[in-house]
Write a protein that holds these residues in place. Sequence first.
Motif, mmCIF file in Angstrom:
data_model
loop_
_atom_site.group_PDB
_atom_site.id
_atom_site.type_symbol
_atom_site.label_atom_id
_atom_site.label_comp_id
_atom_site.label_asym_id
_atom_site.label_seq_id
_atom_site.Cartn_x
_atom_site.Cartn_y
_atom_site.Cartn_z
ATOM 1 N N ASP A 216 0.853 -1.187 0.000
ATOM 2 C CA ASP A 216 0.000 0.000 0.000
ATOM 3 C C ASP A 216 0.891 1.239 0.000
ATOM 4 O OD1 ASP A 216 -1.802 2.050 0.355
ATOM 5 O OD2 ASP A 216 -2.680 1.258 2.208
ATOM 6 N N CYS A 217 1.148 1.772 -1.185
ATOM 7 C CA CYS A 217 2.079 2.903 -1.324
ATOM 8 C C CYS A 217 1.547 4.199 -0.731
ATOM 9 C CB CYS A 217 2.424 3.107 -2.795
ATOM 10 S SG CYS A 217 3.315 1.708 -3.490
ATOM 11 N N ALA A 218 0.243 4.279 -0.513
ATOM 12 C CA ALA A 218 -0.350 5.494 0.050
ATOM 13 C C ALA A 218 -0.389 5.459 1.579
ATOM 14 C CB ALA A 218 -1.758 5.687 -0.503
ATOM 15 N N ALA A 219 -0.020 4.342 2.178
ATOM 16 C CA ALA A 219 -0.076 4.197 3.635
ATOM 17 C C ALA A 219 0.959 5.092 4.312
ATOM 18 C CB ALA A 219 0.164 2.746 4.026
ATOM 19 N N ASP A 220 0.698 5.419 5.553
ATOM 20 C CA ASP A 220 1.660 6.140 6.380
ATOM 21 C C ASP A 220 2.775 5.152 6.727
ATOM 22 O OD1 ASP A 220 3.100 7.420 8.376
ATOM 23 O OD2 ASP A 220 1.341 8.027 9.531
ATOM 24 N N GLY A 221 4.003 5.468 6.349
ATOM 25 C CA GLY A 221 5.130 4.558 6.590
ATOM 26 C C GLY A 221 5.391 4.265 8.043
ATOM 27 N N ALA A 222 4.870 5.106 8.929
ATOM 28 C CA ALA A 222 5.076 4.910 10.361
ATOM 29 C C ALA A 222 4.026 4.005 10.975
ATOM 30 C CB ALA A 222 5.063 6.266 11.072
ATOM 31 N N GLU A 223 3.031 3.613 10.203
ATOM 32 C CA GLU A 223 1.901 2.835 10.717
ATOM 33 C C GLU A 223 1.837 1.461 10.054
ATOM 34 O OE1 GLU A 223 -0.425 4.080 12.974
ATOM 35 O OE2 GLU A 223 0.758 5.915 13.139
ATOM 36 N N GLY A 224 1.053 0.584 10.657
ATOM 37 C CA GLY A 224 0.704 -0.677 10.019
ATOM 38 C C GLY A 224 1.596 -1.841 10.376
ATOM 39 N N HIS A 225 1.162 -2.976 9.869
ATOM 40 C CA HIS A 225 1.856 -4.239 10.083
ATOM 41 C C HIS A 225 2.044 -4.919 8.733
ATOM 42 C CE1 HIS A 225 1.231 -3.733 14.344
ATOM 43 N NE2 HIS A 225 -0.052 -3.501 14.111
ATOM 44 N N PRO A 226 3.005 -5.829 8.616
ATOM 45 C CA PRO A 226 3.205 -6.505 7.343
ATOM 46 C C PRO A 226 1.960 -7.286 6.906
ATOM 47 C CG PRO A 226 5.081 -6.857 8.795
ATOM 48 C CD PRO A 226 4.004 -6.215 9.618
ATOM 49 N N ALA A 227 1.523 -7.032 5.691
ATOM 50 C CA ALA A 227 0.409 -7.780 5.109
ATOM 51 C C ALA A 227 0.951 -9.076 4.513
ATOM 52 C CB ALA A 227 -0.270 -6.944 4.023
ATOM 53 N N ALA A 228 0.096 -10.079 4.392
ATOM 54 C CA ALA A 228 0.519 -11.389 3.882
ATOM 55 C C ALA A 228 1.161 -11.286 2.507
ATOM 56 C CB ALA A 228 -0.673 -12.342 3.847
ATOM 57 N N THR A 229 0.722 -10.310 1.703
ATOM 58 C CA THR A 229 1.251 -10.182 0.333
ATOM 59 C C THR A 229 2.440 -9.232 0.234
ATOM 60 O OG1 THR A 229 -0.385 -8.468 -0.098
ATOM 61 C CG2 THR A 229 -0.962 -10.735 -0.741
ATOM 62 N N ASP A 230 2.808 -8.565 1.325
ATOM 63 C CA ASP A 230 4.006 -7.724 1.320
ATOM 64 C C ASP A 230 5.228 -8.611 1.120
ATOM 65 O OD1 ASP A 230 2.406 -5.528 1.837
ATOM 66 O OD2 ASP A 230 3.112 -5.242 3.892
ATOM 67 N N LEU A 231 6.330 -8.005 0.703
ATOM 68 C CA LEU A 231 7.579 -8.741 0.533
ATOM 69 C C LEU A 231 8.573 -8.362 1.620
ATOM 70 C CD1 LEU A 231 8.214 -8.445 -3.327
ATOM 71 C CD2 LEU A 231 7.201 -10.355 -2.077
ATOM 72 N N LEU A 232 9.345 -9.337 2.053
ATOM 73 C CA LEU A 232 10.474 -9.117 2.957
ATOM 74 C C LEU A 232 11.729 -9.575 2.236
ATOM 75 C CD1 LEU A 232 9.071 -10.381 6.381
ATOM 76 C CD2 LEU A 232 9.343 -8.012 5.620
ATOM 77 N N VAL A 233 12.737 -8.711 2.200
ATOM 78 C CA VAL A 233 14.017 -9.045 1.580
ATOM 79 C C VAL A 233 15.063 -9.030 2.684
ATOM 80 C CG1 VAL A 233 15.696 -8.430 -0.198
ATOM 81 C CG2 VAL A 233 13.268 -7.893 -0.552
ATOM 82 N N PRO A 234 15.463 -10.215 3.202
ATOM 83 C CA PRO A 234 16.473 -10.238 4.258
ATOM 84 C C PRO A 234 17.775 -9.588 3.785
ATOM 85 C CG PRO A 234 15.399 -12.371 4.060
ATOM 86 C CD PRO A 234 14.970 -11.554 2.874
ATOM 87 N N LEU A 235 18.327 -8.744 4.625
ATOM 88 C CA LEU A 235 19.582 -8.082 4.289
ATOM 89 C C LEU A 235 20.752 -8.932 4.765
ATOM 90 C CD1 LEU A 235 18.678 -4.386 5.225
ATOM 91 C CD2 LEU A 235 18.458 -5.544 3.020
ATOM 92 N N ALA A 236 21.888 -8.774 4.088
ATOM 93 C CA ALA A 236 23.093 -9.511 4.458
ATOM 94 C C ALA A 236 23.836 -8.725 5.539
ATOM 95 C CB ALA A 236 23.980 -9.702 3.241
ATOM 96 N N PRO A 237 24.319 -9.396 6.555
ATOM 97 C CA PRO A 237 24.282 -10.839 6.779
ATOM 98 C C PRO A 237 22.933 -11.281 7.347
ATOM 99 C CG PRO A 237 25.501 -9.763 8.549
ATOM 100 C CD PRO A 237 25.120 -8.680 7.576
#
Length: 194
Positions: free
Chosen positions: A139-160
């Motif tokens: 949701d690009c219009a969401a407040d970046g300071a609010e909310g929780h990860p949605a099931a369809t959001d992506l997580l990209v683990p950072l190295a390490p």
Amino acid sequence: MPLHVSPAPAPALRSVLTALGSPTAVREAPTPSLRSAEEPATAELPLPVHVLDGITAESGAVTRLTGWRFLIRSGGRSVAAADTVLTADGWAFSRFFEGPYIDSTERALHQAETLAQPYQPRLLSVPGLYMLALWLHGDCAADGAEGHPAATDLLVPLAPAPPGIAAHRPHRVAELLPVLTHRVTPVPLLGTPA
């Protein structure tokens, strides 16, 4: 698709710019790359930093905003990062730092820009695993300071990344959350009731 970066609170940005303008703050920072930068440094790509407080069957990932992180660029490259935290008096500069997460964050952001769907980038810290991930919120219009990860959001683990979790491989939250749940759930000691 371009990323939709949320604007940081103005006081958070001002606190970082003030620290960047302070020779003392820069000189005392544990950041050789920032201290030796010959060109002026700028604060770019503000990312809200959320911490994973828990995972529940009912609501999924429970997160809370803990600050904003800015990449500090000089001479066309990221040389450090700056964190801000919310205090009783408002947003305040916390620290400059460098290390592998700087390049890893930048790499993940470049990866995300090649995806077909637009996303709002955030950072998700998983303290129990010493893990940091780029959280791509749908949701690009969401407040970046609010909310929780949605099931369809992506997580990209950072190295390490933690053992067994591939860095820089995008995972849907619905796929990675069970792995994280398994990893952060304490194992009962032998002889103690579960």
